[in-house]
Design a protein around this motif. Structure first.
Motif, PDB file in Angstrom:
ATOM      1  N   GLU A   5       9.596  -4.787   0.737  1.00 31.62           N
ATOM      2  CA  GLU A   5       8.216  -5.772   1.118  1.00 31.62           C
ATOM      3  C   GLU A   5       6.759  -5.312   1.056  1.00 31.62           C
ATOM      4  N   GLY A   6       7.299  -3.445   1.246  1.00 30.47           N
ATOM      5  CA  GLY A   6       5.788  -2.976   1.277  1.00 30.47           C
ATOM      6  C   GLY A   6       6.410  -2.766  -0.150  1.00 30.47           C
ATOM      7  N   LEU A   7       6.525  -2.368  -1.280  1.00 29.70           N
ATOM      8  CA  LEU A   7       5.767  -2.305  -2.567  1.00 29.70           C
ATOM      9  C   LEU A   7       5.341  -3.820  -2.817  1.00 29.70           C
ATOM     10  N   ALA A   8       6.095  -4.978  -2.386  1.00 30.60           N
ATOM     11  CA  ALA A   8       5.093  -6.167  -2.915  1.00 30.60           C
ATOM     12  C   ALA A   8       4.019  -6.281  -2.146  1.00 30.60           C
ATOM     13  N   VAL A   9       4.238  -5.886  -1.144  1.00 28.21           N
ATOM     14  CA  VAL A   9       2.519  -5.999   0.189  1.00 28.21           C
ATOM     15  C   VAL A   9       1.591  -4.724  -1.305  1.00 28.21           C
ATOM     16  N   GLY A  10       1.965  -4.114  -1.304  1.00 23.44           N
ATOM     17  CA  GLY A  10       1.439  -2.760  -1.522  1.00 23.44           C
ATOM     18  C   GLY A  10       0.737  -3.513  -3.211  1.00 23.44           C
ATOM     19  N   VAL A  11       1.064  -3.824  -4.142  1.00 22.18           N
ATOM     20  CA  VAL A  11       1.152  -4.632  -5.338  1.00 22.18           C
ATOM     21  C   VAL A  11       0.263  -5.520  -5.075  1.00 22.18           C
ATOM     22  N   GLY A  12       0.974  -6.639  -4.316  1.00 23.61           N
ATOM     23  CA  GLY A  12      -0.575  -7.654  -3.633  1.00 23.61           C
ATOM     24  C   GLY A  12      -1.687  -7.268  -4.169  1.00 23.61           C
ATOM     25  N   LEU A  13      -1.887  -6.731  -2.740  1.00 21.95           N
ATOM     26  CA  LEU A  13      -3.443  -5.557  -2.405  1.00 21.95           C
ATOM     27  C   LEU A  13      -3.334  -5.136  -3.401  1.00 21.95           C
ATOM     28  N   TYR A  14      -3.195  -4.188  -3.708  1.00 23.36           N
ATOM     29  CA  TYR A  14      -3.569  -4.355  -5.287  1.00 23.36           C
ATOM     30  C   TYR A  14      -4.093  -4.780  -6.028  1.00 23.36           C
ATOM     31  N   LEU A  15      -4.335  -5.999  -5.827  1.00 20.90           N
ATOM     32  CA  LEU A  15      -3.846  -7.084  -7.644  1.00 20.90           C
ATOM     33  C   LEU A  15      -5.983  -7.902  -6.969  1.00 20.90           C
TER      34      LEU A  15
END
Length: 362
Positions: free
Chosen positions: A231-241
């Protein structure tokens, strides 16, 4: 002659207890249990400095116990396997801290700017806030209240830090000592407790309690850790995008906060809303990081976690909330982390003592 007299001796039958006597007996038993629980809670609160890091060491030790068992099956001694497990935990914690240290210091320096942006955005709500302020003043006039006056001692910050640092360092030492000795002596502890059981049936139940506690807690924590990392990786990628800076930091923070169910995600929503205020020019844009996080968290909570952990590990949500409230009230953020493992330990104990008991597991 003596035997005949003994056989003919009258049998004394006690009169049945009245309802009042039965009520008083039950009341005294309930009172003793209630006083014992109060004493237990007081002991937990009074011994927080020592009991909190020891409890955390036991919980982490239960999580890392299967890894130590695998090392021991390869021929390592329990003491050596415990050292390797503790070193692995320290290495992971240090890498995590190094990954978030730089971006965290950057955002701490931007706190004044975030506060300024928050004030600017809230200025759009000046009309409703003025109306609420007028209602507050009217209520204060009716009740005769004079408000609260808060005084701040400027020297308290340095003094508090000077007092807090040795205490925190001591608790860290207690945690690592508890973690090492629990992992190194877990088999000896189990054997010592089993030898105290006075019959075979009790020994069988205690052995099953040890087995269930280790399996349930280790399975829960390892599974939740992997889920939270995803979940942390998905949140990080989403915020980066969407262009949020330091996306790795917020992903790492999402990993940590998700260990405290219900409350952790709520804290994360507040943090991401403040970050959105500092990066976007409108209130709608400020909610964009929150929306991304809530979407990912909902998918995790409704689909991923039940599929990975399984329905058999699903406890009654009301009991989960009560456990969180109790442990956070007792030990703060550390209590929030150990609340669910503590509930699983209690569940494993009662499931073996009272077969067929249902705490909401499907």
């Amino acid at each position: 002659m003596t035997e005949r007299a003994a056989k003919k001796a009258p049998i004394v039958r006690l009169p049945p207890k009245s309802n009042i006597e039965i009520f008083l007996t039950r009341s005294s038993q309930v009172s003793v249990i209630f006083i014992g629980l109060l004493a237990f809670v007081f002991a937990l609160s009074a011994g927080q400095y020592i009991l909190a890091p020891v409890s955390l060491g036991i919980v982490v030790g239960l999580m890392l116990g299967p890894l130590a068992s695998k090392l021991e099956r390869r021929g390592l001694l329990p003491g050596l396997s415990a050292i390797l497990v503790v070193l692995l935990f320290v290495a992971v914690a240090c890498l995590f801290a190094l990954a978030v240290a730089a971006p965290l210091s950057f955002w701490i320096g931007r706190l004044p700017q975030i506060w300024g942006n928050l004030q600017h955005q809230l200025s759009e709500l000046k009309g409703p806030l003025d109306a609420m302020r007028g209602m507050r003043d009217q209520l204060r006039e009716l009740t005769g209240g004079k408000g609260l006056t808060v005084s701040v001692d400027e020297g308290m910050g340095v003094e508090s830090m000077a007092t807090l640092a040795p205490a925190v360092f001591g608790q860290i030492l207690i945690f690592f000592a508890s973690l090492y000795f629990f992992v190194a002596t877990r088999h000896q502890t189990r054997t010592a407790v089993l030898t105290l059981c006075f019959n075979r049936r009790l020994r069988w139940r205690v052995a099953h309690i040890f087995r269930d506690v280790e399996q349930m807690v280790s399975r829960y924590l390892l599974s939740i850790s992997l889920i939270n990392i995803g979940e942390g990786l998905a949140v990080g990628v989403g915020l980066y995008l969407i262009g949020v800076p330091s996306a790795l930091l917020w992903g790492a923070l999402a990993i940590l906060t998700n260990f405290v169910v219900f409350i952790g995600p709520a804290v994360m929503v507040v943090i991401l809303f403040l970050i959105g205020l500092s990066e976007f020019d409108s209130l709608g844009g400020a909610f964009l990081p929150v929306a991304i996080y809530l979407a990912i968290n909902t998918i995790e909570a409704q689909f991923v976690t039940p599929m990975v952990i399984g329905r058999t590990m699903t406890l009654n949500p009301f009991l989960v909330v009560l456990a969180l409230i109790f442990w956070i009230w007792l030990w703060g953020a550390l209590g929030g982390f150990i609340a669910i493992p503590a509930l699983l330990i209690v569940y494993a104990i009662f499931r073996n003592i009272v077969p067929g008991m249902d705490w909401g597991a499907d």
